[in-house]
Design a protein around this motif. Structure first.
Motif, PDB file in Angstrom:
ATOM      1  N   SER A 112       0.853  -1.186   0.000  1.00  0.00           N
ATOM      2  CA  SER A 112       0.000   0.000   0.000  1.00  0.00           C
ATOM      3  C   SER A 112       0.886   1.232   0.000  1.00  0.00           C
ATOM      4  O   SER A 112       1.919   1.272   0.676  1.00  0.00           O
ATOM      5  CB  SER A 112      -0.938  -0.002   1.211  1.00  0.00           C
ATOM      6  N   PRO A 113       0.494   2.256  -0.776  1.00  0.00           N
ATOM      7  CA  PRO A 113       1.295   3.481  -0.820  1.00  0.00           C
ATOM      8  C   PRO A 113       1.208   4.235   0.505  1.00  0.00           C
ATOM      9  O   PRO A 113       0.186   4.215   1.170  1.00  0.00           O
ATOM     10  CB  PRO A 113       0.667   4.281  -1.955  1.00  0.00           C
ATOM     11  N   GLN A 114       2.293   4.860   0.859  1.00  0.00           N
ATOM     12  CA  GLN A 114       2.375   5.672   2.075  1.00  0.00           C
ATOM     13  C   GLN A 114       2.657   7.116   1.677  1.00  0.00           C
ATOM     14  O   GLN A 114       2.865   7.417   0.512  1.00  0.00           O
ATOM     15  CB  GLN A 114       3.507   5.151   2.976  1.00  0.00           C
ATOM     16  N   LEU A 115       2.697   7.975   2.641  1.00  0.00           N
ATOM     17  CA  LEU A 115       3.066   9.362   2.380  1.00  0.00           C
ATOM     18  C   LEU A 115       4.524   9.430   1.935  1.00  0.00           C
ATOM     19  O   LEU A 115       5.297   8.519   2.171  1.00  0.00           O
ATOM     20  CB  LEU A 115       2.864  10.193   3.649  1.00  0.00           C
ATOM     21  N   ASP A 116       4.909  10.453   1.317  1.00  0.00           N
ATOM     22  CA  ASP A 116       6.265  10.752   0.836  1.00  0.00           C
ATOM     23  C   ASP A 116       6.837   9.719  -0.138  1.00  0.00           C
ATOM     24  O   ASP A 116       8.037   9.538  -0.210  1.00  0.00           O
ATOM     25  CB  ASP A 116       7.232  11.036   1.996  1.00  0.00           C
ATOM     26  N   GLY A 117       5.981   9.031  -0.892  1.00  0.00           N
ATOM     27  CA  GLY A 117       6.447   8.153  -1.960  1.00  0.00           C
ATOM     28  C   GLY A 117       6.879   6.761  -1.549  1.00  0.00           C
ATOM     29  O   GLY A 117       7.301   5.974  -2.384  1.00  0.00           O
ATOM     30  N   GLY A 126       2.370 -11.639   8.341  1.00  0.00           N
ATOM     31  CA  GLY A 126       1.791 -10.498   9.041  1.00  0.00           C
ATOM     32  C   GLY A 126       2.754  -9.349   9.281  1.00  0.00           C
ATOM     33  O   GLY A 126       2.321  -8.258   9.661  1.00  0.00           O
ATOM     34  N   GLU A 127       4.043  -9.562   9.076  1.00  0.00           N
ATOM     35  CA  GLU A 127       5.012  -8.478   9.280  1.00  0.00           C
ATOM     36  C   GLU A 127       4.847  -7.409   8.209  1.00  0.00           C
ATOM     37  O   GLU A 127       4.498  -7.705   7.073  1.00  0.00           O
ATOM     38  CB  GLU A 127       6.442  -9.017   9.230  1.00  0.00           C
ATOM     39  N   LYS A 128       5.128  -6.170   8.596  1.00  0.00           N
ATOM     40  CA  LYS A 128       5.067  -5.047   7.665  1.00  0.00           C
ATOM     41  C   LYS A 128       6.446  -4.413   7.591  1.00  0.00           C
ATOM     42  O   LYS A 128       7.082  -4.174   8.622  1.00  0.00           O
ATOM     43  CB  LYS A 128       4.040  -4.023   8.140  1.00  0.00           C
ATOM     44  N   ILE A 129       6.892  -4.157   6.368  1.00  0.00           N
ATOM     45  CA  ILE A 129       8.180  -3.497   6.166  1.00  0.00           C
ATOM     46  C   ILE A 129       7.992  -2.383   5.139  1.00  0.00           C
ATOM     47  O   ILE A 129       7.101  -2.431   4.302  1.00  0.00           O
ATOM     48  CB  ILE A 129       9.294  -4.481   5.744  1.00  0.00           C
ATOM     49  N   ILE A 130       8.849  -1.383   5.227  1.00  0.00           N
ATOM     50  CA  ILE A 130       8.736  -0.199   4.379  1.00  0.00           C
ATOM     51  C   ILE A 130       9.640  -0.329   3.153  1.00  0.00           C
ATOM     52  O   ILE A 130      10.801  -0.712   3.262  1.00  0.00           O
ATOM     53  CB  ILE A 130       9.106   1.076   5.166  1.00  0.00           C
ATOM     54  N   ILE A 131       9.080   0.010   1.997  1.00  0.00           N
ATOM     55  CA  ILE A 131       9.846   0.089   0.761  1.00  0.00           C
ATOM     56  C   ILE A 131      10.220   1.558   0.583  1.00  0.00           C
ATOM     57  O   ILE A 131       9.346   2.406   0.393  1.00  0.00           O
ATOM     58  CB  ILE A 131       9.029  -0.420  -0.437  1.00  0.00           C
ATOM     59  N   ARG A 133      11.387   5.055  -0.849  1.00  0.00           N
ATOM     60  CA  ARG A 133      10.985   5.692  -2.109  1.00  0.00           C
ATOM     61  C   ARG A 133      12.045   5.576  -3.202  1.00  0.00           C
ATOM     62  O   ARG A 133      11.726   5.569  -4.384  1.00  0.00           O
ATOM     63  CB  ARG A 133      10.595   7.143  -1.885  1.00  0.00           C
ATOM     64  N   HIS A 134      13.315   5.498  -2.840  1.00  0.00           N
ATOM     65  CA  HIS A 134      14.387   5.371  -3.829  1.00  0.00           C
ATOM     66  C   HIS A 134      14.370   3.995  -4.514  1.00  0.00           C
ATOM     67  O   HIS A 134      14.979   3.830  -5.562  1.00  0.00           O
ATOM     68  CB  HIS A 134      15.753   5.619  -3.190  1.00  0.00           C
ATOM     69  N   TYR A 135      13.703   3.025  -3.910  1.00  0.00           N
ATOM     70  CA  TYR A 135      13.660   1.661  -4.439  1.00  0.00           C
ATOM     71  C   TYR A 135      12.285   1.300  -5.005  1.00  0.00           C
ATOM     72  O   TYR A 135      12.103   0.201  -5.504  1.00  0.00           O
ATOM     73  CB  TYR A 135      14.053   0.667  -3.342  1.00  0.00           C
ATOM     74  N   VAL A 136      11.338   2.226  -4.941  1.00  0.00           N
ATOM     75  CA  VAL A 136       9.961   1.940  -5.375  1.00  0.00           C
ATOM     76  C   VAL A 136       9.897   1.631  -6.865  1.00  0.00           C
ATOM     77  O   VAL A 136       9.212   0.687  -7.277  1.00  0.00           O
ATOM     78  CB  VAL A 136       9.016   3.102  -5.004  1.00  0.00           C
ATOM     79  N   LYS A 137      10.595   2.379  -7.695  1.00  0.00           N
ATOM     80  CA  LYS A 137      10.527   2.162  -9.147  1.00  0.00           C
ATOM     81  C   LYS A 137      10.992   0.748  -9.508  1.00  0.00           C
ATOM     82  O   LYS A 137      10.310   0.033 -10.248  1.00  0.00           O
ATOM     83  CB  LYS A 137      11.372   3.205  -9.885  1.00  0.00           C
ATOM     84  N   ALA A 138      12.138   0.326  -8.988  1.00  0.00           N
ATOM     85  CA  ALA A 138      12.647  -1.026  -9.271  1.00  0.00           C
ATOM     86  C   ALA A 138      11.710  -2.081  -8.703  1.00  0.00           C
ATOM     87  O   ALA A 138      11.471  -3.118  -9.327  1.00  0.00           O
ATOM     88  CB  ALA A 138      14.048  -1.192  -8.690  1.00  0.00           C
ATOM     89  N   PHE A 139      11.145  -1.801  -7.531  1.00  0.00           N
ATOM     90  CA  PHE A 139      10.189  -2.732  -6.933  1.00  0.00           C
ATOM     91  C   PHE A 139       8.966  -2.895  -7.826  1.00  0.00           C
ATOM     92  O   PHE A 139       8.515  -4.003  -8.096  1.00  0.00           O
ATOM     93  CB  PHE A 139       9.767  -2.248  -5.544  1.00  0.00           C
ATOM     94  N   LYS A 140       8.415  -1.798  -8.311  1.00  0.00           N
ATOM     95  CA  LYS A 140       7.237  -1.845  -9.170  1.00  0.00           C
ATOM     96  C   LYS A 140       7.516  -2.642 -10.444  1.00  0.00           C
ATOM     97  O   LYS A 140       6.674  -3.429 -10.884  1.00  0.00           O
ATOM     98  CB  LYS A 140       6.782  -0.431  -9.551  1.00  0.00           C
ATOM     99  N   GLN A 141       8.692  -2.462 -11.017  1.00  0.00           N
ATOM    100  CA  GLN A 141       9.041  -3.197 -12.227  1.00  0.00           C
ATOM    101  C   GLN A 141       9.114  -4.699 -11.955  1.00  0.00           C
ATOM    102  O   GLN A 141       8.599  -5.491 -12.723  1.00  0.00           O
ATOM    103  CB  GLN A 141      10.373  -2.699 -12.784  1.00  0.00           C
TER     104      GLN A 141
END
Length: 145
Positions: A112-117, A126-131, A133-141
């Motif tokens: 799910s998207p968060q604030l600030d990209g 059940g664990e949650k980890i943050i992606i 913003r500098h790695y979001v583009k590669a993650f999306k691909q």
């Protein structure tokens, strides 16, 4: 898709051959999954060494110059550095998501998207980890979004 298995006592080493007209995303994902089962990492817990299959690792994190392998219910320490593991895991379902974390996309339940990209990834356990913003583009691909 046809699957053909040949069994013989004369065969010393398993071999997987994929024949296709063109390399599709489905075949690439299949190859990544096969690579997971062919590779393992040594993890240490309570003074004992364990061989950990990549399919069992949810994510890998570096904290205070130590590297940890997180499985469904526990954590082990690795002697390898995060960048060394990242190099070895290239071409698999593992994806760098921050300066200190590599995630196994096969254990990803949702994002799910968060604030600030940034994105928040929820794993199957059940664990949650943050992606970051500098790695979001590669993650999306890699994830296909």
């Amino acid at each position: 898709m046809k699957i053909k298995i040949e069994q013989s006592p004369e065969i010393d080493e398993e071999e997987i051959i994929i024949r296709c007209g063109a390399l599709s995303d489905r075949i690439t994902a299949l190859v990544e999954q096969i690579r997971l089962y062919d590779f393992s990492v040594i993890g240490t817990k309570e003074g004992r060494n364990y061989r950990v299959g990549l399919e069992d690792i949810y994510y890998i994190e570096s904290v205070e110059e130590r590297t940890y392998l997180y499985r469904k219910m526990d954590m082990l320490e690795s002697q390898l550095r995060l960048y060394e593991l990242e190099q070895q895991l290239s071409g698999t379902s593992f994806q760098r998501i921050s300066k200190t974390c590599i995630m196994n996309l096969y254990h990803l339940e949702c994002v799910s998207p968060q604030l600030d990209g940034r994105f928040e990834a929820k794993l199957e356990n059940g664990e949650k980890i943050i992606i970051n913003r500098h790695y979001v583009k590669a993650f999306k691909q890699k994830f296909g979004i």
